[in-house]
Write a protein that holds these residues in place. Sequence first.
Motif, PDB file in Angstrom:
ATOM      1  N   ILE A   1       1.091 -14.742 -20.260  1.00 21.00           N
ATOM      2  CA  ILE A   1       0.547 -13.995 -19.130  1.00 21.00           C
ATOM      3  C   ILE A   1       0.102 -14.964 -18.040  1.00 21.00           C
ATOM      4  O   ILE A   1      -0.634 -15.926 -18.315  1.00 21.00           O
ATOM      5  CB  ILE A   1      -0.638 -13.121 -19.575  1.00 21.00           C
ATOM      6  CG1 ILE A   1      -0.161 -12.095 -20.607  1.00 21.00           C
ATOM      7  CG2 ILE A   1      -1.270 -12.409 -18.380  1.00 21.00           C
ATOM      8  CD1 ILE A   1      -1.282 -11.338 -21.277  1.00 21.00           C
TER       9      ILE A   1
ATOM     10  N   PHE B   1       7.637  -3.640 -19.453  1.00 18.62           N
ATOM     11  CA  PHE B   1       7.957  -4.197 -20.762  1.00 18.62           C
ATOM     12  C   PHE B   1       7.497  -3.291 -21.907  1.00 18.62           C
ATOM     13  O   PHE B   1       6.315  -3.027 -22.085  1.00 18.62           O
ATOM     14  CB  PHE B   1       7.340  -5.593 -20.905  1.00 18.62           C
ATOM     15  CG  PHE B   1       7.646  -6.245 -22.228  1.00 18.62           C
ATOM     16  CD1 PHE B   1       8.931  -6.650 -22.528  1.00 18.62           C
ATOM     17  CD2 PHE B   1       6.642  -6.435 -23.162  1.00 18.62           C
ATOM     18  CE1 PHE B   1       9.212  -7.243 -23.741  1.00 18.62           C
ATOM     19  CE2 PHE B   1       6.918  -7.035 -24.383  1.00 18.62           C
ATOM     20  CZ  PHE B   1       8.208  -7.431 -24.671  1.00 18.62           C
TER      21      PHE B   1
ATOM     22  N   ASP C   1       9.795 -10.576 -13.049  1.00 20.25           N
ATOM     23  CA  ASP C   1       9.297 -10.176 -14.365  1.00 20.25           C
ATOM     24  C   ASP C   1       9.433  -8.670 -14.522  1.00 20.25           C
ATOM     25  O   ASP C   1       9.368  -7.915 -13.545  1.00 20.25           O
ATOM     26  CB  ASP C   1       7.827 -10.580 -14.546  1.00 20.25           C
ATOM     27  CG  ASP C   1       7.638 -12.087 -14.560  1.00 20.25           C
ATOM     28  OD1 ASP C   1       8.638 -12.816 -14.711  1.00 20.25           O
ATOM     29  OD2 ASP C   1       6.487 -12.535 -14.415  1.00 20.25           O
TER      30      ASP C   1
ATOM     31  N   SER D   1       0.872 -10.851 -14.863  1.00 18.62           N
ATOM     32  CA  SER D   1       2.263 -10.559 -15.187  1.00 18.62           C
ATOM     33  C   SER D   1       2.656 -11.188 -16.520  1.00 18.62           C
ATOM     34  O   SER D   1       2.224 -12.303 -16.856  1.00 18.62           O
ATOM     35  CB  SER D   1       3.175 -11.099 -14.079  1.00 18.62           C
ATOM     36  OG  SER D   1       4.515 -10.709 -14.306  1.00 18.62           O
ATOM     37  N   LEU D   2       3.476 -10.470 -17.278  1.00 19.96           N
ATOM     38  CA  LEU D   2       3.976 -10.978 -18.551  1.00 19.96           C
ATOM     39  C   LEU D   2       5.313 -11.665 -18.328  1.00 19.96           C
ATOM     40  O   LEU D   2       6.279 -11.028 -17.891  1.00 19.96           O
ATOM     41  CB  LEU D   2       4.144  -9.831 -19.549  1.00 19.96           C
ATOM     42  CG  LEU D   2       4.736 -10.219 -20.908  1.00 19.96           C
ATOM     43  CD1 LEU D   2       3.804 -11.163 -21.670  1.00 19.96           C
ATOM     44  CD2 LEU D   2       5.021  -8.975 -21.748  1.00 19.96           C
TER      45      LEU D   2
ATOM     46  N   TRP E   1       3.234  -2.161 -20.861  1.00 22.77           N
ATOM     47  CA  TRP E   1       2.662  -2.995 -19.798  1.00 22.77           C
ATOM     48  C   TRP E   1       2.296  -2.080 -18.630  1.00 22.77           C
ATOM     49  O   TRP E   1       2.916  -2.085 -17.575  1.00 22.77           O
ATOM     50  CB  TRP E   1       3.649  -4.083 -19.373  1.00 22.77           C
ATOM     51  CG  TRP E   1       2.966  -5.244 -18.718  1.00 22.77           C
ATOM     52  CD1 TRP E   1       2.961  -5.558 -17.387  1.00 22.77           C
ATOM     53  CD2 TRP E   1       2.165  -6.227 -19.354  1.00 22.77           C
ATOM     54  NE1 TRP E   1       2.203  -6.673 -17.171  1.00 22.77           N
ATOM     55  CE2 TRP E   1       1.703  -7.117 -18.361  1.00 22.77           C
ATOM     56  CE3 TRP E   1       1.786  -6.456 -20.682  1.00 22.77           C
ATOM     57  CZ2 TRP E   1       0.887  -8.207 -18.649  1.00 22.77           C
ATOM     58  CZ3 TRP E   1       0.976  -7.528 -20.973  1.00 22.77           C
ATOM     59  CH2 TRP E   1       0.533  -8.398 -19.951  1.00 22.77           C
ATOM     60  N   ASP E   2       1.261  -1.260 -18.857  1.00 24.00           N
ATOM     61  CA  ASP E   2       0.965  -0.150 -17.951  1.00 24.00           C
ATOM     62  C   ASP E   2       0.665  -0.584 -16.522  1.00 24.00           C
ATOM     63  O   ASP E   2       1.009   0.127 -15.570  1.00 24.00           O
ATOM     64  CB  ASP E   2      -0.226   0.665 -18.491  1.00 24.00           C
ATOM     65  CG  ASP E   2       0.156   1.499 -19.694  1.00 24.00           C
ATOM     66  OD1 ASP E   2       1.334   1.872 -19.806  1.00 24.00           O
ATOM     67  OD2 ASP E   2      -0.722   1.769 -20.532  1.00 24.00           O
ATOM     68  N   ASN E   3       0.041  -1.736 -16.348  1.00 19.94           N
ATOM     69  CA  ASN E   3      -0.396  -2.121 -15.005  1.00 19.94           C
ATOM     70  C   ASN E   3       0.759  -2.461 -14.078  1.00 19.94           C
ATOM     71  O   ASN E   3       0.583  -2.530 -12.865  1.00 19.94           O
ATOM     72  CB  ASN E   3      -1.368  -3.309 -15.085  1.00 19.94           C
ATOM     73  CG  ASN E   3      -2.146  -3.494 -13.807  1.00 19.94           C
ATOM     74  OD1 ASN E   3      -2.468  -2.527 -13.119  1.00 19.94           O
ATOM     75  ND2 ASN E   3      -2.445  -4.733 -13.471  1.00 19.94           N
ATOM     76  N   GLY E   4       1.948  -2.650 -14.628  1.00 19.54           N
ATOM     77  CA  GLY E   4       3.088  -2.971 -13.773  1.00 19.54           C
ATOM     78  C   GLY E   4       3.862  -1.759 -13.290  1.00 19.54           C
ATOM     79  O   GLY E   4       4.681  -1.855 -12.371  1.00 19.54           O
TER      80      GLY E   4
END
Length: 332
Positions: free
Chosen positions: A223, A308, A304, A244-245, A312-315
Amino acid sequence: NWNTVKDAAFLGELLEKGFNVRFSQKDFTVEGKTFNKGALVIMKGENKHLQNFNETVLKIAAANSQNLQTTETGFSDAGPDFGSDYMKLIKPKKVAVLGGKGTSSLSFGEIWHFFETELQYPLTIINSDYFGDSDFSNYDVIILPNGYYNRILNKSTLNKLTKWTNSGGTLIAIGNALHSFADQKGFALTKKKANNSDDKSPNLTPYADQERKSVQNLITGAIFKSKVDNTHPLGFGYDNAYFSLKLGSTSFNYLKDGVNVAYFNKTTKNISGYAGSKAIENIPESLLFGEEQKGSGSIIYMVDNPLFRSFWDNGKLFLANAVFLLNSDKLK
């Protein structure tokens, strides 16, 4: 206010039911309540074609867990009035996603799941075998999942996509799909070169340490904190930072001819997870999410994956912004 995927699902249902909806490009205050950039405005006067306006909009709001603010004035206490050019009309979007050979089944599945279960918005699948022969004018948004498209995105198809974006289309490329545009004539995206100055040096690493050395160039899941330009519609609903992942070490330069909406600055380092010492050298001063404007439309580069495994809710709001808010009122 525009803050979550639930807000995007609410918008999607309104558009499907034929509502005219606008979003604000600036913060505004009306009757003492402040709304952030991206806030939705639904005006009764613009929806006279709909019967039972109040009943219908309240029903849709309740189904999407929305608390609406009502007002009888179109004049704001601060910020743009409702009749301002900063209140952009959102056109209903016909969205397509590329599937089949060349696409990552995982990335495709994440996108399909997002539209079917969270946005609950129609999504057309274009098989990669027929992508080059497709009539792109049937769509407002085309999403390219993570994948390898050297065969599919040949020169002829790239030219066809460029003409389509010039006429108002939004093309969203995710992950390895960016390689089809990087360092290509006519596109602003460039790949960041790795420092391989010692690649030809003799391998004098002791056998016991070679496994450690072999993972120096790998990022298996880490991250990183990025900066976000939340004055751009792609960043609406976000603060000025996003975690970000990263699942790989490939990096791209800042866009010189475009908008770097989310990016890693020179002090960026991994916050959590494993990232090899060599792999992280190219992350600082690199692109995360950007827009290259082409004519009336644009290409959105997502280095990214914002979806995912759907956890990965925030994206997710970044993708919703790209679909609904960018080129929102363009008519092809």
